[in-house]
Design a protein around this motif. Structure first.
Motif, short mmCIF file in Angstrom:
data_model
loop_
_atom_site.label_atom_id
_atom_site.label_comp_id
_atom_site.label_asym_id
_atom_site.label_seq_id
_atom_site.Cartn_x
_atom_site.Cartn_y
_atom_site.Cartn_z
N ILE A 192 -3.43 -13.38 4.29
CA ILE A 192 -4.44 -12.65 3.51
C ILE A 192 -4.29 -11.20 3.93
O ILE A 192 -4.40 -10.88 5.13
CB ILE A 192 -5.85 -13.18 3.81
CG1 ILE A 192 -5.97 -14.65 3.39
CG2 ILE A 192 -6.91 -12.33 3.08
CD1 ILE A 192 -7.26 -15.32 3.86
N ILE A 193 -4.01 -10.32 2.97
CA ILE A 193 -3.71 -8.94 3.33
C ILE A 193 -4.51 -7.96 2.49
O ILE A 193 -4.57 -8.08 1.26
CB ILE A 193 -2.19 -8.64 3.22
CG1 ILE A 193 -1.88 -7.21 3.71
CG2 ILE A 193 -1.64 -8.89 1.82
CD1 ILE A 193 -0.41 -6.97 4.03
N ASN A 194 -5.17 -7.03 3.19
CA ASN A 194 -5.73 -5.85 2.53
C ASN A 194 -4.89 -4.67 3.04
O ASN A 194 -5.15 -4.15 4.14
CB ASN A 194 -7.21 -5.67 2.88
CG ASN A 194 -7.81 -4.47 2.14
OD1 ASN A 194 -7.09 -3.63 1.61
ND2 ASN A 194 -9.13 -4.40 2.13
N PRO A 195 -3.89 -4.28 2.27
CA PRO A 195 -3.02 -3.20 2.76
C PRO A 195 -3.68 -1.82 2.70
O PRO A 195 -3.04 -0.82 3.04
CB PRO A 195 -1.81 -3.25 1.80
CG PRO A 195 -1.97 -4.51 0.99
CD PRO A 195 -3.44 -4.80 0.97
N ALA A 196 -4.95 -1.78 2.22
CA ALA A 196 -5.70 -0.52 2.09
C ALA A 196 -4.86 0.48 1.27
O ALA A 196 -4.26 0.09 0.27
CB ALA A 196 -6.13 0.00 3.45
N ALA A 197 -4.79 1.75 1.68
CA ALA A 197 -4.09 2.73 0.84
C ALA A 197 -2.60 2.43 0.70
O ALA A 197 -1.97 2.86 -0.28
CB ALA A 197 -4.30 4.14 1.40
N PHE A 198 -2.01 1.66 1.64
CA PHE A 198 -0.59 1.30 1.51
C PHE A 198 -0.34 0.50 0.23
O PHE A 198 0.79 0.48 -0.27
CB PHE A 198 -0.12 0.49 2.72
CG PHE A 198 0.06 1.28 3.99
CD1 PHE A 198 0.61 2.55 3.97
CD2 PHE A 198 -0.32 0.73 5.21
CE1 PHE A 198 0.80 3.27 5.15
CE2 PHE A 198 -0.15 1.44 6.39
CZ PHE A 198 0.41 2.72 6.37
N THR A 199 -1.40 -0.18 -0.24
CA THR A 199 -1.30 -0.93 -1.51
C THR A 199 -0.63 -0.12 -2.60
O THR A 199 0.14 -0.64 -3.40
CB THR A 199 -2.73 -1.26 -2.00
OG1 THR A 199 -3.43 -1.96 -0.99
CG2 THR A 199 -2.71 -2.06 -3.29
N HIS A 200 -0.98 1.16 -2.62
CA HIS A 200 -0.65 1.98 -3.78
C HIS A 200 0.73 2.60 -3.72
O HIS A 200 1.20 3.15 -4.72
CB HIS A 200 -1.73 3.07 -3.95
CG HIS A 200 -3.13 2.51 -3.83
ND1 HIS A 200 -3.58 1.49 -4.63
CD2 HIS A 200 -4.16 2.79 -2.97
CE1 HIS A 200 -4.82 1.17 -4.28
NE2 HIS A 200 -5.20 1.94 -3.28
N TYR A 201 1.39 2.52 -2.53
CA TYR A 201 2.72 3.16 -2.46
C TYR A 201 3.70 2.59 -1.45
O TYR A 201 4.84 3.08 -1.40
CB TYR A 201 2.57 4.66 -2.17
CG TYR A 201 1.97 4.98 -0.81
CD1 TYR A 201 0.59 5.05 -0.64
CD2 TYR A 201 2.78 5.18 0.28
CE1 TYR A 201 0.04 5.33 0.60
CE2 TYR A 201 2.24 5.46 1.53
CZ TYR A 201 0.87 5.53 1.69
OH TYR A 201 0.33 5.80 2.92
#
Ligand code: CA2
Length: 147
Positions: free
Chosen positions: A71-80
């Protein structure tokens, strides 16, 4: 079943700032509650958070060796972060992406996820309950897409 919970940059600030967006629960309280909830579902949860991309990549690889899912919340890394995307794609276990806020109601740069396409699905906008929904998904164990 062993699941890794990985939270990305700035999520160690949960409960300290922007409670209207991210709620009032601290990361420590959230992790404790999720470990206990996971236990009630028969899931052993290993919770980690880092502000550093390389740590998250290393833990994804580790999960690939030791766990049944991520289960991952990559936070701002999600976007790039194509590096985190490639790490998820490189392991043979399913991942679920979680966002506390509804990224689609926010700035347009948050509407893009480069990581969601290598996950089973994305849960966004249900606050910290999103992590519990992801645990329910793993408990259900059904990875077939229903059409
Ligand atoms: O909604 C989410 O879970 C996000 O992944 C959170 C990220 C944001 O960059 C994504 O677009 C959506 C930011 C995490 C920052 O967490 C904070 C928590 C408390 C106070 C300040 C920041």
């Amino acid at each position: 079943m062993n699941i890794y919970l990985l939270n990305g940059p700035n999520l160690n600030r949960l409960g300290m700032r922007e409670p209207d967006v991210y709620g009032r629960t601290t990361l420590g309280t959230l992790e404790k509650g999720l470990i206990s909830f996971a236990g009630s579902l028969g899931i052993q949860l290993t919770a980690k958070q880092s502000n550093h991309e390389g740590d998250i990549i290393d833990w994804i690889h580790e999960a690939g060796e030791k766990a049944d899912g991520i289960i991952i919340n990559p936070a701002a890394f999600t976007h790039y972060s194509y590096a985190i995307r490639d790490a998820i794609a490189s392991v043979d276990i399913p991942a679920v992406e979680v966002h506390i806020s509804n990224v689609h109601k926010r700035e347009s740069f948050r509407h893009v996820s480069v990581t969601a396409a290598v996950c089973e699905g994305q849960i966004t906008g249900f606050g910290t309950d999103g992590y519990r929904l992801a645990l329910h998904y793993f408990k259900g164990g059904d990875t077939d897409v229903q059409t």
